[in-house]
Design a protein around this motif. Structure first.
Motif, mmCIF file in Angstrom:
data_model
loop_
_atom_site.group_PDB
_atom_site.id
_atom_site.type_symbol
_atom_site.label_atom_id
_atom_site.label_comp_id
_atom_site.label_asym_id
_atom_site.label_seq_id
_atom_site.Cartn_x
_atom_site.Cartn_y
_atom_site.Cartn_z
ATOM 1 N N ARG A 358 8.280 -5.504 0.625
ATOM 2 C CA ARG A 358 8.426 -4.626 -0.684
ATOM 3 C C ARG A 358 9.809 -4.912 -1.315
ATOM 4 O O ARG A 358 10.104 -5.054 -2.342
ATOM 5 C CB ARG A 358 8.094 -3.162 -0.573
ATOM 6 C CG ARG A 358 8.910 -2.562 0.399
ATOM 7 C CD ARG A 358 8.547 -1.089 0.418
ATOM 8 N NE ARG A 358 9.208 -0.406 1.534
ATOM 9 C CZ ARG A 358 9.834 0.865 1.557
ATOM 10 N NH1 ARG A 358 9.842 1.428 0.499
ATOM 11 N NH2 ARG A 358 10.296 1.386 2.580
ATOM 12 N N SER A 362 10.747 -7.345 -4.484
ATOM 13 C CA SER A 362 11.598 -6.698 -5.721
ATOM 14 C C SER A 362 12.694 -7.512 -5.976
ATOM 15 O O SER A 362 12.932 -7.738 -7.208
ATOM 16 C CB SER A 362 12.302 -5.475 -5.114
ATOM 17 O OG SER A 362 13.102 -4.803 -6.068
ATOM 18 N N CYS A 386 8.259 1.675 -4.083
ATOM 19 C CA CYS A 386 7.576 0.170 -4.402
ATOM 20 C C CYS A 386 8.827 -0.757 -4.940
ATOM 21 O O CYS A 386 8.576 -1.985 -4.720
ATOM 22 C CB CYS A 386 6.812 0.316 -5.414
ATOM 23 S SG CYS A 386 5.191 1.411 -5.072
ATOM 24 N N THR A 388 9.700 -1.647 -8.034
ATOM 25 C CA THR A 388 9.356 -2.833 -8.985
ATOM 26 C C THR A 388 9.927 -2.822 -10.010
ATOM 27 O O THR A 388 9.854 -3.501 -11.141
ATOM 28 C CB THR A 388 7.684 -2.800 -9.296
ATOM 29 O OG1 THR A 388 7.393 -1.381 -9.343
ATOM 30 C CG2 THR A 388 7.101 -3.376 -8.084
ATOM 31 N N SER A 433 3.031 -0.732 -10.322
ATOM 32 C CA SER A 433 3.094 -0.519 -8.474
ATOM 33 C C SER A 433 2.675 0.850 -8.401
ATOM 34 O O SER A 433 3.172 1.881 -8.981
ATOM 35 C CB SER A 433 4.448 -0.634 -8.267
ATOM 36 O OG SER A 433 5.455 0.227 -8.541
ATOM 37 N N THR A 461 2.437 -1.460 -2.406
ATOM 38 C CA THR A 461 3.235 -1.692 -1.182
ATOM 39 C C THR A 461 2.671 -0.402 -0.224
ATOM 40 O O THR A 461 1.703 0.160 -0.432
ATOM 41 C CB THR A 461 4.814 -1.125 -1.561
ATOM 42 O OG1 THR A 461 4.752 0.080 -2.021
ATOM 43 C CG2 THR A 461 5.264 -2.011 -2.756
ATOM 44 N N LEU A 519 2.077 -5.648 -0.112
ATOM 45 C CA LEU A 519 3.520 -5.796 0.603
ATOM 46 C C LEU A 519 3.686 -4.454 1.674
ATOM 47 O O LEU A 519 3.067 -3.442 1.534
ATOM 48 C CB LEU A 519 4.365 -5.557 -0.579
ATOM 49 C CG LEU A 519 4.281 -6.513 -1.554
ATOM 50 C CD1 LEU A 519 5.468 -6.244 -2.694
ATOM 51 C CD2 LEU A 519 4.693 -8.083 -1.229
ATOM 52 N N ARG A 521 5.914 -1.859 3.857
ATOM 53 C CA ARG A 521 6.666 -0.732 3.933
ATOM 54 C C ARG A 521 7.725 -1.185 4.993
ATOM 55 O O ARG A 521 9.039 -1.291 4.603
ATOM 56 C CB ARG A 521 6.158 0.629 4.111
ATOM 57 C CG ARG A 521 7.319 1.702 4.481
ATOM 58 C CD ARG A 521 6.892 2.809 4.956
ATOM 59 N NE ARG A 521 7.766 4.104 4.923
ATOM 60 C CZ ARG A 521 8.426 4.402 6.009
ATOM 61 N NH1 ARG A 521 7.736 4.256 7.408
ATOM 62 N NH2 ARG A 521 9.246 5.314 6.122
#
Ligand SMILES: Cc1ncc(C[n+]2csc(CCOP(=O)(O)OP(=O)(O)O)c2C)c(N)n1
Length: 672
Positions: A358, A362, A386, A388, A433, A461, A519, A521
């Motif tokens: 994640r 990003s 997340c 994003t 997200s 995520t 994605l 964590r």
């Protein structure tokens, strides 16, 4: 343009009977809504809507969304009269195979259809997205854009939760220029709306911050006054609650659910035509005066496009270049290389500790965002998890639409629907997200993004049980598999920085459909790759990470489980096996390239296959075969630190080996 009587009534009845005749001919469809909404739609289209039938994608056009998509024939009738490429023969092919006039309005079929509607509530969500996109354009190019968004919706749309979410946000953002006309006919599919609703819609929308008017939806003067006021309203969206009568004109079916979803029938059609003073024959009648009126409207609007082009031409060169990039959503040729270079840097920085995908994604999104003014982002209150948000991109807020990031609030379904609206609007590709498990909350919108072939980036995520302590309510188990079932959706689960870059390259180049980025964590290590490895191989969907000549076993894994496969392979190699490891961030992408591409990466070489993914296993069984082994998680997760969960769910190196060894032995024994 204002239509005087009796021309106005004649035009409204033209719309009514084009719908009735087409539905009769198809022997299927929904006549009640077009009969009830013709007066409203006519005023929107002849008095306010700015469109260009010969250039349906004209960027500054007003958008019209028929959220009550079952009333599709009303829209087709309007498009035909307005001069779009939709002939009477097309109307006569309503609901037939390969016609331009499918049962519900679908993007890419009839020109002028702005979005696919039918799943109730989605059209309103899309319209909110279109309106946000409009405001974002207006903020970026002051004085250039004038577009508004008009919607007709019904009880069904307003009952659906997604519309509550979307309309609350529209009110919060103060989306003026968004004009929703509510076909308040007191009837739904099964019967009276009162069976299931008694809220005060007017007050509900006022509480959201909307400008609300209530009118008689068959009184032209009231409709005109309300639309004029709605269009002029500043700082808030508008709802016009128009009391209408479903099946208007039908002596035996008006105000009845019987008018909702079946043809009127021969007799009732005749009675309705009689009641409204319409000739029985010919069917599909368009009086010359009505055609001429719409032609006048088209002529009236012709100047709008030129005026817009002039405003664009007057832009400063830099701004014009930005607009050109947004209009075409062009990808600079160097972006792929930039993303891969950034990934190499990120991998070096992550070092032995590794990094969560994640976080890696990003950082790569930032690289893309710098190059692409048309990339826009938003999250359902999970920006902080997340990651994003576009750094330095600013927030979209009431009166401030220069930003690139939308705070959707905890409204996943609306987020999906609004993002679809932003995408079909045509100048932005949105990133959304939330946690992977909550993709379920937005699934209807994801499905429509796929159906409409829209470029939307759905970032999910916290993609497996390995999010840990939050437990099974938050741990995705079936979501990856479930999303893979949606046609034309591609689900990418990258394993490290380079795979994240490849995921972005793939998703950005994919112009005809949405991509999910799934994605982690938790941190994942950077994978070791052979010298001279070409990262473009990843963007094909799957590749050999560890290769072997004449392999004795093929391990296929995605995301956080790729490293697990590599570690297991090392031990197996030390035990005399010749393992091959395939990383498959998006097997479907590879399959898109055809059997040959798949055979190149995973040949039918007879080596037994193992798939490893921290999620439901059924969709791997096809690839590993009847005698193959799919290691995953087929139950709900549990609340615990991730290391304990790895042990519990058999996703440690040793647990994998403990399953692989006896399986291999049994297989060999069977094969002799
Ligand atoms: C999400 C979703 N659920 C159910 C349906 C099936 N459906 C189509 S129209 C309709 C009733 C809608 O009522 P209303 O909006 O009042 O339309 P009207 O009867 O006035 O035409 C239903 C349940 C649907 N299209 N979408």
């Amino acid at each position: 343009m204002e239509l005087a009587e009796p021309l106005r009534t004649q035009a409204a009845n033209t719309l009514r009977f084009l719908a009735v005749d087409a539905i009769e001919k198809a022997n299927s469809g929904h006549p009640g809504m077009p009969l009830g909404c013709a007066d409203l739609a006519l005023e929107i289209w002849t008095r306010h809507l700015r469109y260009a039938p010969t250039d349906p994608d004209w960027a500054d056009r007003d958008r019209f969304v028929l959220s009550a998509g079952h009333g599709s024939m009303l829209l087709y009738g309007l498009l035909h009269l307005a001069g779009y490429e939709l002939t009477l023969d097309d109307l006569k092919s309503f609901r037939q195979l390969d016609s331009k006039t499918p049962g519900h309005p679908e993007l890419h079929f009839a020109p002028g259809v702005e979005t696919t509607t039918g799943p109730l509530g989605q059209g309103i969500g899309n319209a909110v997205g279109m309106s946000i996109a409009s405001h974002m354009l207006k903020a970026r190019f002051p004085g250039v854009f004038t577009q508004r968004t008009f919607v007709i919706c019904g009880d069904g749309d307003l009952q659906e939760g997604v519309s509550h979410e979307a309309c609350a946000l529209a009110g919060h953002l103060g989306l003026d220029g968004l004009v929703v006309v509510y076909d308040d006919n007191h009837i739904t599919l099964d019967g009276p709306a009162a069976w299931s609703q008694s809220e005060d819609t007017k007050r509900r929308f006022e509480a959201y911050g909307w400008f609300v008017q209530a009118i008689d939806g068959h009184d032209p003067a009231q409709i005109r006054a309300a639309l004029d006021a709605a269009v002029a309203e500043k700082g808030r969206p508008s709802l016009i609650c128009a009391r209408t009568h479903i099946g208007f004109g039908s002596p035996n079916k008006h105000d009845s659910a019987k008018a909702h979803g079946s043809p009127l029938g021969k007799e009732e059609t005749a009675l309705t035509k009689q009641a409204l003073g319409w000739p029985l024959e010919p069917t599909f009648l368009v009086p010359d005066e009505v055609r001429a009126a719409f032609a006048r409207r088209a002529a009236e609007l012709a100047g709008e496009r030129t005026a817009f082009e002039e405003r664009v031409a007057a832009l400063a060169p830099e701004q014009r270049a930005t607009w050109e990039s947004m209009r075409t959503r062009a990808l600079p040729a160097t972006l792929g290389a930039e993303l891969f270079a950034a990934a190499h840097e990120l991998a070096t920085k992550a070092g032995a500790k590794g990094e969560a995908t994640r976080v890696l994604s990003s950082k790569l999104e930032q690289v893309a965002a710098k190059a692409l003014p048309w990339l826009q982002a938003g999250s359902a209150d999970l920006q902080s998890s997340c990651h994003t948000q576009i750094d330095g991109g600013g927030l979209v807020s009431r009166g401030e639409f220069g930003g690139r990031n939308v705070n959707y609030g905890i409204r996943e379904h609306a987020m999906g629907s609004i993002a679809n609206g932003i995408a079909v609007h045509g100048c932005f590709s949105p990133v959304t997200s939330t946690f992977h498990v909550f993709s379920d909350y937005m699934r209807p919108a994801i499905r429509l993004a796929a159906l409409m072939e829209q470029q939307v980036f759905f970032v999910f995520t916290h993609d497996s049980v390995f999010l840990g302590e939050d437990g099974p309510t938050h741990q995705a188990v079936e979501q990856t598999a479930a999303l893979r079932l949606i046609p034309n959706l591609r689900v990418v689960r990258p394993a490290d920085a380079l795979e994240c870059a490849a995921a972005w390259v793939y998703a950005l180049e994919r112009r005809d459909g949405p991509t999910c980025l799934v994605l982690t964590r938790q941190k994942v290590p950077t994978l070791e790759r052979p010298a001279g490895f070409d990262p473009k191989a990843i963007a094909r969907g799957a590749y050999r990470l560890v290769d072997a000549v004449d392999p004795t076993i093929t391990l296929i894994a995605t995301g956080s489980e790729v490293q697990l496969a590599v570690e297991a392979a090392k031990v197996l190699a030390s035990e005399g096996e010749r393992p091959r490891v395939v990383s498959a961030p998006c097997l479907e992408a590879l399959e898109d390239l055809g059997d040959e591409a798949l055979d190149e990466v995973i040949p039918e070489d007879g080596s037994p296959r193992v798939a490893i993914e921290a999620g439901r296993t059924p969709n791997w069984r096809g690839l590993v075969g009847r005698h193959g082994l799919a290691i995953g998680i087929d139950t709900f997760g549990a609340s615990a630190p991730d290391k304990d969960l790895a042990v519990r769910f058999g996703l440690t190196r040793d647990a994998v080996l403990e399953r692989v060894r006896p399986w291999l032995a049994a297989l060999r024994a069977k094969r002799g």
